[in-house]
Every structure is written in C-alpha cells, then in structure tokens.
Design a protein around this motif. Structure first.
Motif, mmCIF file in Angstrom:
data_model
loop_
_atom_site.group_PDB
_atom_site.id
_atom_site.type_symbol
_atom_site.label_atom_id
_atom_site.label_comp_id
_atom_site.label_asym_id
_atom_site.label_seq_id
_atom_site.Cartn_x
_atom_site.Cartn_y
_atom_site.Cartn_z
ATOM 1 N N VAL A 84 -6.392 17.083 -10.050
ATOM 2 C CA VAL A 84 -5.558 16.559 -11.236
ATOM 3 C C VAL A 84 -4.669 15.511 -10.822
ATOM 4 C CG1 VAL A 84 -4.099 17.091 -13.182
ATOM 5 C CG2 VAL A 84 -5.867 18.800 -12.438
ATOM 6 N N ARG A 112 5.213 22.171 -17.491
ATOM 7 C CA ARG A 112 3.769 22.487 -17.162
ATOM 8 C C ARG A 112 2.927 21.328 -16.688
ATOM 9 N NH1 ARG A 112 0.845 26.787 -20.189
ATOM 10 N NH2 ARG A 112 -1.468 26.478 -19.518
ATOM 11 N N THR A 133 -7.964 22.281 -16.664
ATOM 12 C CA THR A 133 -6.461 22.767 -16.970
ATOM 13 C C THR A 133 -5.827 22.406 -18.146
ATOM 14 O OG1 THR A 133 -5.853 20.982 -15.543
ATOM 15 C CG2 THR A 133 -6.139 23.018 -14.246
ATOM 16 N N ARG A 184 3.345 20.869 -13.041
ATOM 17 C CA ARG A 184 2.806 22.146 -12.281
ATOM 18 C C ARG A 184 1.096 21.630 -12.304
ATOM 19 N NH1 ARG A 184 6.309 25.390 -15.399
ATOM 20 N NH2 ARG A 184 4.283 25.970 -16.662
ATOM 21 N N VAL A 185 0.614 21.245 -13.426
ATOM 22 C CA VAL A 185 -0.771 21.017 -13.479
ATOM 23 C C VAL A 185 -0.958 19.671 -12.385
ATOM 24 C CG1 VAL A 185 -2.571 19.929 -14.812
ATOM 25 C CG2 VAL A 185 -1.071 21.551 -15.819
ATOM 26 N N HIS A 194 -10.291 17.652 -16.944
ATOM 27 C CA HIS A 194 -10.077 18.631 -16.105
ATOM 28 C C HIS A 194 -10.032 20.212 -17.036
ATOM 29 C CE1 HIS A 194 -8.090 20.872 -12.854
ATOM 30 N NE2 HIS A 194 -9.013 20.189 -11.970
ATOM 31 N N GLU A 242 0.301 19.064 -9.528
ATOM 32 C CA GLU A 242 0.248 19.715 -8.254
ATOM 33 C C GLU A 242 -0.978 20.233 -7.959
ATOM 34 O OE1 GLU A 242 3.686 22.433 -8.427
ATOM 35 O OE2 GLU A 242 4.955 20.754 -7.894
ATOM 36 N N GLN A 243 -2.115 20.374 -8.777
ATOM 37 C CA GLN A 243 -3.037 21.377 -8.363
ATOM 38 C C GLN A 243 -4.291 20.374 -7.975
ATOM 39 O OE1 GLN A 243 -4.725 24.024 -11.355
ATOM 40 N NE2 GLN A 243 -2.731 24.387 -12.167
ATOM 41 N N ASP A 244 -5.252 20.859 -7.149
ATOM 42 C CA ASP A 244 -6.297 19.969 -6.382
ATOM 43 C C ASP A 244 -7.201 19.259 -7.622
ATOM 44 O OD1 ASP A 244 -5.512 20.318 -4.095
ATOM 45 O OD2 ASP A 244 -6.641 21.949 -3.600
#
Length: 279
Positions: free
Chosen positions: A86, A76, A59, A79-80, A57, A82-84
C-alpha cells in the motif's frame, strides 16, 4: 459520482490502483437511503470499485458513521499505509440528501431551510476524496500535512430531542491538539461542515468559546455548505480538501488549520492541518 471522484483523485499522482487502498464513508445506514434499495450496505464499496473499472488493494474498506467518520479514519489510513503493497490511500465519502426519503425526514423534523425556517440546512450531494501519502510527492513548493486527529461521540445528537451542549466536539478538538504538533494558539483558521441548522449553530456557540481561549481579532471559518449545501457523508473529506487546497494555492489565512466535522449520528471529529514549505 463516487467512481468519478476516485478516478480524479487517483489521477493526481503516479501510483497504480493496485497499490492504493480506498477508505470510503457511504450514506449512513440508519437513513434508509434510496441507494440501499439496489445495493446492500455491505456491498456498497464493491459496487463503487466495480464502477471505477480499477482494482484496488484488499485493505479497502467502507465505514458507516457519516462525515466525521472520514476524519476518524485518518489514523486507520496511516496504519494501512504501513502495510506491504500500500503506497497511498484515497479517503473520502459520497452522499446525497436530494432524495424523497431524506427530504421527507428532514422536512418532518423542520430541519430544511425554507421561507418559514431560516435556520435550516440546504440539501446537497457530492463525492469527495483526498489522496494521502506518507511522504510528500513531486516538486510542489507547498504541501499540506495532517498533524493530529481527535474524535468523540455526542449523546445528544441532532436525531435526539435535546440540543447538544458541545461536549463531544470540545473533546474532539482538545484531543486533536493534545500532542507534540500545533496547539490551540497556533490555529489560524477553521474549516467546518456546519450546515446552518439551529442545532449546529447552538453546539458550536457553546463549544468554541471553551476551546479557542487565545485572544484573536478574528477566527476565519470556511463553511462549504454555504455554497454546495449539506453533502452528508462527503463533508469530512470536503473539509480536508478545502484546507489542503488553501495551503497549496496560497489563499489560506495562515499556516495552520483545524477541521471541525460533525455527523448526524453523533460522531464528532477534528483534524489539525498545516501548510509546509519545502526547501
């Protein structure tokens, strides 16, 4: 070495690499590590990903900061995820102190263990990665969970001409238990990347009595460096891996652990982990 460890970590689950982000801690840039003669630090992660033969990915990131940076990146990682797109994070590091550059600077500073220096480090090399997901997978009876993280920056690092008074490590430990999760009395054992140096021993001799105030007959502490040497930037992920493995394979001294991790550059980090039984 990093590509192989990433492949092994990825193979422990069923999620594709495209839905996986890598958070990598490489050798610290200040060390002029020999790997950077062929690969510039900003290009290190891309080189590792190419070596895996997989696509990960966008990110994915490499963060300078040594062993403690892997622990610091746990927030971190959340938070990563939580992204579409991942579904998991492979967090870890790769490093080697077994090279002329590091051996030269460590030897000059009298930091290497020898017949003339009992309180020195044993250089090692490793790549270590842990696979992180938001929710437990599979049908394992016991899973390892990370509850909280604390970080701080030590001004009197091992690179300075002063010994640490343990202030930053104490701050990281206190931050790690300053929440709704396990607190200091709940901690059953410690995993540390302490490497046998006089500096490291001095720091923890001061910091630990200030933090562990609950009376204990014994506080079991695991030091991976006793068997594999100081593995530099890979030490943070190794601490997480050892704590998790002890829970899953039922040899942990208790249900709650804390990882204490220090970097040469002064970053200090702590993470509280627990073994959770699924019903």
């Amino acid at each position: 070495m990093a590509a192989r460890a990433i492949g092994e970590a990825l193979g422990t689950g069923g999620i594709e690499s495209e839905a996986t982000a890598i958070l990598l801690t490489p050798p610290e840039s200040f060390r002029n590590h020999p790997v950077y003669r062929d690969i510039e630090p900003p290009d290190f992660l891309a080189a590792v990903i190419r070596a895996t033969g997989q696509k990960f990915h966008v990110t994915s990131r490499a963060i300078d900061g040594g062993a403690a940076a892997s622990i610091a990146m746990l927030e971190r990682a959340l938070r990563v995820m939580e992204q579409d797109g991942v579904q998991q994070v492979l967090l870890g590091g790769v490093d080697s102190l077994v090279n002329d550059t590091d051996l030269g600077r460590l030897g000059k500073a009298r930091r290497v263990k020898s017949v003339d220096n009992a309180q020195g480090l044993v250089p090692g090399e490793a790549a270590a990665f842990v696979r992180l997901t938001r929710e437990p997978e599979g049908k394992a009876a016991v899973v390892a969970a990370i509850h909280s993280v604390g970080t701080a920056q030590e001004t009197d690092s091992v690179l300075s001409d002063r010994y640490s008074q343990g202030r930053a490590m104490l701050g990281a430990l206190r931050d790690a238990v300053n929440g709704s999760g396990p607190s200091e009395p709940d901690i059953n054992f410690v995993v540390s990347n302490g490497n046998g140096e006089r500096y490291s021993g001095w720091e923890m001799l001061i910091a630990r009595p200030r933090f562990y105030r609950t009376r204990r007959e014994i506080l079991p502490t695991a030091y991976p460096a006793m068997t594999i040497g100081d593995i530099g930037a890979a030490g943070g992920a190794m601490a997480l891996m050892l704590a998790a493995d002890s829970f899953v394979n039922d040899y942990a001294p208790g249900p709650t652990a804390i990882c204490e991790v220090a970097s040469e550059g002064g970053l200090r980090a702590a993470a509280v982990m627990a073994g959770m039984t699924r019903r």
